[in-house]
Write a protein that holds these residues in place. Structure first.
Motif, mmCIF file in Angstrom:
data_model
loop_
_atom_site.group_PDB
_atom_site.id
_atom_site.type_symbol
_atom_site.label_atom_id
_atom_site.label_comp_id
_atom_site.label_asym_id
_atom_site.label_seq_id
_atom_site.Cartn_x
_atom_site.Cartn_y
_atom_site.Cartn_z
ATOM 1 N N LEU A 154 0.840 -1.190 0.000
ATOM 2 C CA LEU A 154 0.000 0.000 0.000
ATOM 3 C C LEU A 154 0.884 1.253 0.000
ATOM 4 C CD1 LEU A 154 -2.707 -1.190 2.560
ATOM 5 C CD2 LEU A 154 -2.692 -1.420 0.070
ATOM 6 N N GLU A 155 0.242 2.412 0.006
ATOM 7 C CA GLU A 155 0.988 3.657 -0.179
ATOM 8 C C GLU A 155 1.956 3.950 0.971
ATOM 9 O OE1 GLU A 155 -2.836 6.282 1.426
ATOM 10 O OE2 GLU A 155 -1.971 6.654 -0.534
ATOM 11 N N TRP A 156 1.690 3.440 2.183
ATOM 12 C CA TRP A 156 2.581 3.690 3.310
ATOM 13 C C TRP A 156 3.537 2.533 3.552
ATOM 14 C CZ3 TRP A 156 2.827 8.517 4.594
ATOM 15 C CH2 TRP A 156 1.706 9.331 4.455
ATOM 16 N N GLY A 157 3.621 1.586 2.604
ATOM 17 C CA GLY A 157 4.575 0.501 2.725
ATOM 18 C C GLY A 157 4.024 -0.751 3.355
ATOM 19 N N GLU A 158 2.865 -0.664 4.018
ATOM 20 C CA GLU A 158 2.274 -1.861 4.605
ATOM 21 C C GLU A 158 1.667 -2.740 3.521
ATOM 22 O OE1 GLU A 158 -1.140 -1.023 7.031
ATOM 23 O OE2 GLU A 158 -1.500 0.853 5.974
#
Length: 233
Positions: A154-158
């Motif tokens: 996802l956009e935050w790396g998760e």
């Protein structure tokens, strides 16, 4: 029984839209695919969609579907398509936008293939079932046991679940549409005469609805969750 072989054309079209592009499926199978770009797309994908579009046009011509009548009956759709065409001229990628505009025109072609079937309602139900038979079991399988395919960053790396599609919101939208459709069909079947056929159809529809709901919970798409609840209400 009132469904022709031509229904496989929109079924394949809908399957690729709900899952991965043809080139991506070949890569998953370990086959080499010519490269492309985000703007221009992949030559293989464009060829597949073009073949399906031409096949759909061929079916409509054989069935003598009146395109002029379709345009007269869907004037607002025509206005929208023309507006999309005008938008090509201020696009940063006009050639790519024109290609995607051509692809958008194919959507009404697939709809006409469905509604020119001997029994349009049965054809629509068969279409949704055929796609659901693959999309949801594969999504559940990939999410649970093949995270390299069923999960994405996802956009935050998760990491988030995406199933057979390319993103969690896209998978959520698929679950929303199929969920509403199968709930509607379930309510329709409830009104029919009791019997073995009715019982089997209710069980099958409930199971397909459950799978779509399971995938929707797994992808954590809040917008689609709310929309499904509102649609059910």
């Amino acid at each position: 029984p009132n469904v022709t072989g031509a229904l496989w054309i929109p079924a394949l079209w809908m399957f690729f839209i709900c899952s991965r592009q043809p080139g991506q499926w070949l890569r998953i199978a370990g086959l080499p695919v010519l490269g492309g770009s985000v703007e221009e797309g992949n030559p293989l994908d464009g060829t597949v969609y073009l073949v399906l579009t031409l096949a759909g046009l061929y079916v409509l011509i054989r069935r003598r579907v009146s395109f002029s009548e379709f345009v007269r009956s869907n004037q607002w759709l025509l206005v929208f398509v023309l507006y999309c065409f005008v938008a090509i001229f201020w696009s940063d990628f006009p050639v790519s936008s024109f290609k995607r505009w051509i692809k958008i025109i194919a959507h009404p072609i697939m709809v006409l293939v469905i509604f020119s079937e001997p029994n349009p309602m049965e054809a629509l139900l068969t279409l949704f079932k055929r796609v659901a038979y693959v999309v949801f079991p594969v999504s559940i399988l990939w999410i649970k046991y093949y995270p390299a395919l069923g999960r994405t960053a996802l956009e935050w790396g998760e990491m988030g679940n995406c199933g057979i599609s390319t993103g969690k919101n896209m998978m959520g939208g698929i679950c929303l549409i199929f969920g509403l459709f199968f709930l509607w069909h379930f309510l329709q079947v409830l009104r029919t005469e009791k019997g073995v056929t009715r019982r089997n159809e209710l069980l099958l529809t409930a199971f397909l609805f459950w799978m779509s709901g399971y995938c929707l919970l797994k992808v954590h798409s809040a917008t689609n969750n709310i929309c499904l609840l509102l649609g059910i209400a």
